[in-house]
Design an enzyme around this catalytic site. Structure first.
Site, PDB file in Angstrom:
ATOM      1  N   THR B 471       0.718  -0.878  -0.184  1.00 29.16           N
ATOM      2  CA  THR B 471       0.150  -0.204  -0.035  1.00 29.16           C
ATOM      3  C   THR B 471       0.667   1.225  -0.067  1.00 29.16           C
ATOM      4  OG1 THR B 471      -0.064  -0.508   2.381  1.00 29.16           O
ATOM      5  CG2 THR B 471      -1.900  -0.922   1.138  1.00 29.16           C
ATOM      6  N   ASN B 619       0.551  10.978   0.321  1.00 29.19           N
ATOM      7  CA  ASN B 619       1.323  10.658  -0.961  1.00 29.19           C
ATOM      8  C   ASN B 619       0.411  10.633  -2.006  1.00 29.19           C
ATOM      9  OD1 ASN B 619       2.372   9.325  -3.218  1.00 29.19           O
ATOM     10  ND2 ASN B 619       4.197   8.390  -1.724  1.00 29.19           N
ATOM     11  N   GLU B 693      -9.459   1.817   2.050  1.00 33.65           N
ATOM     12  CA  GLU B 693     -10.655   1.277   1.729  1.00 33.65           C
ATOM     13  C   GLU B 693     -11.950   2.044   1.177  1.00 33.65           C
ATOM     14  OE1 GLU B 693     -10.584  -2.324   5.032  1.00 33.65           O
ATOM     15  OE2 GLU B 693     -10.826  -0.367   5.867  1.00 33.65           O
TER      16      GLU B 693
END
Ligand SMILES: Cc1cc2nc3c(=O)[nH]c(=O)nc-3n(C[C@H](O)[C@H](O)[C@H](O)COP(=O)(O)OP(=O)(O)OC[C@H]3O[C@@H](n4cnc5c(N)ncnc54)[C@H](O)[C@@H]3O)c2cc1C
Ligand code: SF4
Lengths: 328, 729
Positions: B471, B619, B693
């Site tokens: 991730t 980011n 999510e």
């Protein structure tokens, strides 16, 4: 994987001989190795045919092509002659599996790939194809991808190949070499057996009989298409597929070759359906009659019931495509 | 040494906005990316541990009965076989996320088909596999067990129940109302890397190389399962090839590897085979959901109801939290929610990719679309009108919420204004439709620790047992430390995935980045303070950039200031009052265009857009990638993904990647993502919320709503496979 013997064959003749005494041919291995890891297939010995000289595509005297059994699915799909004159075959190949698999998969192996019935791949589940007499788990189980035509009470598996469907529409024949050195030619119809009460016997090939080539007759005049209907856009087996070639003359269908995938234990073709269409002017009504005939004996098993209406819709749509554009 | 901080009040300082280095938020590449794409990142099962042998697990062939290994002796004598192990400590199923203790153990009784009831160990992997497949497992005195949640016994979930006002009355009086029931199937997390562990003992100390998401919990779960002290156990998990929830809790293969390694006295590797990943890790529960919506003539909700049935194995308390966002997403005084848990003998249900909202918001957003159609109102406008001022249940404020902006800006970017009417647009044999849905996901902060060391050379090292499951944890922790300490990204080393390092929140529930990021931030803040002390300046007057400290018109390099010393600080964040004081959630909106084949019913997503707001974006690249992945899962939920359970014994029939259809590249069109600027002071000192999510939560509804727009067919039984579409055409 169980221990097994391994021999690399130098000639087709020796390959056939070795396979006749308990060996199993391995070509690309994309189906066989999976089945061996699961011990669904447990050959005593593998006869590796990859070094045999069966990798060429040659023109035949009558304008057809002779495709070596080891020609990869990728090479066959991308052959300039195939793309130009037998486009239905190229499209069918490209609709199958994935780029990586097609690079490895061979013409002979593709014809003889086993069903994708989920219960066939699971040794905890009874399966007549694995073990005749054990029972068929799929009939009352999850059978979404299985067959509605040509099945028996013992097995409802569907043949998974796309390539073979196009070949069936094209009238291709298989050339084989037997253990005793004799050769024969089989239509695809004659190559495959219906399950009956011996679903473990899938073809008429004898022990050691090697497929050396597939012969395509001269190009068939008419528009060609391959329609594959599936659960995702790529990398899924056909729920229903149609390989179709149709020629229109003076507003009437002069010829129609139609073969079906996903519906039956072998690539399916019904001469009566083609006869019904021939000589007639295309119409929605006609196409529905063709579908009626094709599906007259179709039987669903619950989760795959939808294939019957889906086959109808797909056939009508394909016939529309073939006849509409041919008219222009 | 330790900078401990409890999140009891809003963090209004927003210090990351003032840092000079400019790393946080930038779309930087993942530093470990090149290792992964060149095959040089070593995943769990790729370690070559000296003397290692192989274990292969064996499944129960049915869902009940006492397990008998009929030919155990013969299998033990097979070539290469070292042991056949059916130890009491083997797990029945994996631990749930954050369980912190072992799940139900014991391989003597089968509870579901596919349960891993033994492990066969051999010198070679192929020998172990052949021996495992040769083991005859019999089940004695098995009864017929319920496998169908529709008919199984159910347990009401009181804690989830809400009954506010009078929904029945509101439904009766409503100008418009919808009362619909949807179903969603079980989903498999389907990570690319199968679950795998290598266990090696040094005396009584165990090292486990595994593929796990939450190491601090996993260590306790594994030590509890084995009956050893957690201090004797080290778990290493620096790279995880996808988890999606299935690697939250310790899984059967880790315990089997540890037991086997002890027994044979050699390191043992146990990797689940692909079918075992489907059969014996975690599934998302299938759901049956009834949604009731009552609206006045202007489309304002006067009431809403959401009742769900989910399932799990006996003995497991996890219940797919489908109602989670329904409590707060929309207004409406009269509210009724309930949930029941059916007991079935299918594999364990647990967290899979956005548990709860992934299917809960999806179904609710389908019902909202049905209401919009009924009213004849733009679905975006229906949502705009029903954004509650405060949390409709508790009356609490929202911490931050750019939901309205996401709806408006998403609609604008997508070109929603050009949407066709139902069954209005056709291109050849393809029917074209647009659909939209809202996105919502709860936000959570978890306890987390990290150590940051500023070395004498002026480099920083971040150490925590946090995981990076693909991730971007390596990337963002380096960015936070780099900004706080004024170091370029490549002057920061990030070390993760080792339980000897300070315990972190772990990756799951979208809380990893904010929680572990805050711990790094706190450690860096402490280092800054110490630097300021050394320089005798106020820390706020210190500007750190490119390894230089600037203050009072002076500039000195960090290595000069450190003068051979190093500074190491531990950051430790704890959730506090802000978790309860306000409603914290993330929001967004999806827009999709689909083409549905008029003959075959096949649906192709042509384009899809999502606009999301999730606090500060740490980011821009990794955040966007998370959203792209989420929307891709949405395509799967909408169109292809379904665990097919055999109706007789409840086993997973499609237990491989060929037949469990996750979307492939050809299914995923150009996806676009916009991230809205937001700062959430209530969330944490980074003002960041979880984004992992969010992109899943409701995405599928945008697609099925578009199918309705294209065809007039409302599929209420996910996934919208072609058979269901043509059945309505
Ligand atoms: C995930 C996945 C998806 C796939 N999707 C599709 C799809 O969508 N459509 C499709 O059509 N196919 C699909 N395939 C199947 C693929 O096309 C076949 O696996 C492949 O064509 C088999 O060729 P092979 O050379 O690898 O055969 P092998 O695996 O080597 O052999 C298959 C069988 O043929 C026998 N055999 C091979 N060559 C000869 C010969 N010359 N003479 C006699 N016997 C021989 C072998 O003994 C064996 O029994 C898929 C496969 C996988 C794994
Ligand atoms: S359909 Fe055929 S292959 Fe499938 S389980 Fe039944 S017998 Fe076996």
């Amino acid at each position: 994987m169980r221990p097994f013997g391994y021999t690399r064959a130098d000639t087709s003749e020796s390959a056939a001989r070795q396979a006749a005494s308990g060996g199993t041919f391995i070509a690309g291995g994309t189906n066989l190795l999976d089945l061996m890891k699961l011990e669904v297939m447990a050959p005593e010995a593998l006869i590796d045919i990859n070094r045999l000289d069966l990798g060429a595509i040659e023109e035949t005297d009558d304008g057809g092509l002779r495709i070596g059994a080891l020609v990869s699915n990728s090479d066959l799909a991308n052959d300039a002659r195939i793309r130009k004159d037998w486009p239905v075959l190229s499209r069918a190949l490209l609709a199958g599996a994935s780029g990586q698999l097609r690079n490895k998969a061979t013409t002979g192996g593709n014809l003889l790939q086993r069903t994708r019935c989920l219960y066939f791949y699971d040794r905890a589940m009874p399966c007549n194809k694995r073990e005749p007499g054990a029972g068929c788990s799929a009939k009352d189980g999850f059978n979404r991808i299985l067959a509605v035509l040509g099945t028996s009470e013992h097995c409802i598996a569907a043949h998974p190949s796309d390539m073979a469907v196009a070949m069936r529409a094209l009238g291709a024949e298989v050339e084989t070499l037997k253990e005793n050195g004799s050769t024969r030619r089989l239509t695809l119809d004659n190559l495959y057996l219906l399950p009956g009460d011996r679903p473990d016997q899938e073809t008429v090939l004898e022990p050691g009989e090697l497929i050396t080539a597939v012969v395509l007759p001269a190009p068939v005049d008419g528009k060609q298409t391959y329609r594959k209907v599936r659960d995702r856009a790529s990398y899924a087996f056909a729920l229903v597929s149609v390989a179709g070639i149709a020629k229109l003359e003076n507003g009437r269908i002069a010829r129609a070759n139609l073969a079906f995938g996903g519906l039956a234990p072998k690539p399916w073709r019904n001469a009566e359906v083609e006869a019904l269409l021939t000589g007639e002017a295309p119409s929605e009504d006609l196409f529905n009659k063709a579908a009626d005939l094709l599906l007259a004996e179709a039987q669903g098993y619950g989760a795959n019931d939808f294939k019957i209406p889906l086959a109808r819709r797909t056939l009508v749509s394909v016939l529309n495509e073939l006849t509409q554009e041919a008219q222009q | 040494m330790t900078e401990q901080f409890k999140m009891d009040a809003p963090a209004t300082a927003r210090r990351l906005d003032d840092m000079a280095q400019g790393l946080v938020g930038a779309p930087l590449d993942r530093p470990e990316g090149p290792l992964k794409v060149t095959g040089t990142a070593t995943y769990a099962n790729e370690w070559q541990v000296r003397g290692m042998v192989h274990g292969v697990m064996v499944r129960a062939p049915d869902n009940s009965g006492r397990v008998v290994l009929a030919n155990c002796d013969a299998v033990e004598k097979m070539p290469g076989v070292l042991a056949v192990i059916q130890d009491d400590r083997l797990l029945r199923n994996p631990a749930q996320g954050t369980a912190n203790k072992a799940p139900i153990q014991g391989p003597q009784h089968a509870a579901y088909l596919g349960q891993l009831i033994a492990v066969v160990v051999a010198e070679g992997f192929e020998q172990a596999r052949h021996a495992a497949q040769s083991l005859q497992v019999q089940l004695e005195n098995g009864e017929v067990m319920p496998v169908d949640p529709a008919t199984a016994a159910v347990e009401p979930q009181e804690a989830k129940t809400l009954d506010q006002g009078d929904l029945d009355g509101a439904m009766k009086d409503a100008a418009f109302s919808v009362d619909v029931t949807y179903t969603t199937p079980s989903h498999s997390s389907s990570p690319m890397e199968p679950h795998a562990s290598i266990a090696s003992w040094q005396g009584d100390d165990l090292t486990l190389r595994g593929s796990y998401q939450m190491l601090k919990y996993n260590r306790n779960e594994l030590s509890d399962a084995l009956g050893i002290h957690p201090d004797r156990l080290r778990i290493l998990s620096p790279y995880v090839g996808g988890g999606f929830g299935s690697k939250l809790g310790i899984a059967p293969e880790a315990v089997a590897a540890a037991i086997a390694a002890k027994k044979v006295g050699r390191p043992v590797s146990v990797a689940l085979q692909r079918p075992q990943v489907y059969e014996a890790t975690m599934r998302r529960s299938e759901t049956t959901q009834r949604v009731r919506l009552a609206a006045d003539a202007e489309g304002r909700l006067t009431g809403l109801g959401h009742d769900a049935r989910v399932s799990n194995l006996p003995g497991e308390t996890f219940a797919e939290p489908v109602l989670q966002a329904s409590y707060f997403l929309y207004a409406g005084e009269n509210r009724k929610m309930s949930m029941e848990l059916a007991r079935v003998h299918r594999l364990c249900a647990g967290s899979v990719r956005a548990p709860g909202e992934a299917v809960g918001v999806t179904v609710f957003e389908g019902a909202m679309d049905e209401l919009a159609v009924q009213i004849g109102m733009d679905p975006v406008e229906l949502r705009r009108r029903n954004i509650p001022e405060k949390d409709p249940e508790s009356g609490k404020e929202f911490s931050s919420r750019r939901f309205l902006e996401a709806l408006d800006s998403g609609a604008e970017t997508f070109g929603w204004a050009n949407r066709p009417g139902v069954k209005e647009r056709r291109e050849g044999e393809w029917l074209i439709g647009y659909g939209m849905a809202s996105a919502a996901r709860v936000n959570v902060l978890m306890e987390s620790q990290a150590r940051v060391t500023l070395t004498p050379e002026g480099r920083a090292r971040v150490e925590t047992d946090m995981t990076d499951i693909g991730t971007g944890t390596y990337a963002i922790l380096g960015q936070i430390a780099g900004d706080m300490l004024g170091l370029p990204r490549d002057a920061v080393d990030v070390v993760l995935g080792d339980t000897t390092l300070p315990p972190a929140s772990g990756s799951g529930g979208s809380w990893g980045a904010a929680s572990s990021g805050t711990s790094v931030y706190l450690a860096c803040e402490a280092i800054r303070k110490q630097l300021a002390e050394r320089l005798e300046v106020d820390e706020n007057d210190l500007t750190l950039k490119d390894g230089m400290a600037t203050f009072d018109n002076q500039a000195r390099s960090l290595s000069d200031i450190l003068n051979g010393d190093q500074i190491a600080k531990l950051g430790h964040v704890l959730p506090g009052d802000t978790s309860e004081a306000v409603r914290q959630a993330t929001f967004g909106a999806y827009f999709a265009e689909v083409a549905v084949h008029a003959a075959s019913g096949e649906t192709r997503v042509r384009r899809m857009h999502g606009t999301f707001a999730a606090g500060r974006i740490l980011n821009a690249k990794t955040a966007r990638s998370q959203c792209l992945g989420g929307m891709t899962f949405g395509i799967g939920i909408a169109l292809t993904e379904e665990m097919a359970f055999d109706p007789r014994d409840g086993h997973v029939a499609n237990h491989n990647l060929a037949e469990y259809h996750i979307p492939v590249n050809a299914d995923v069109p150009q996806l676009t993502v916009d991230l809205l600027e937001e700062r959430d002071d209530w969330a944490n000192p980074l003002q960041a919320k979880g984004i992992g999510e969010l992109g899943i939560c409701g995405a599928a509804a945008a697609i099925t709503n578009a199918i309705y727009n294209a065809t007039g067919v409302r599929v209420r039984d996910y996934p919208a496979t072609l058979d269901k579409v043509i059945a309505g055409m």
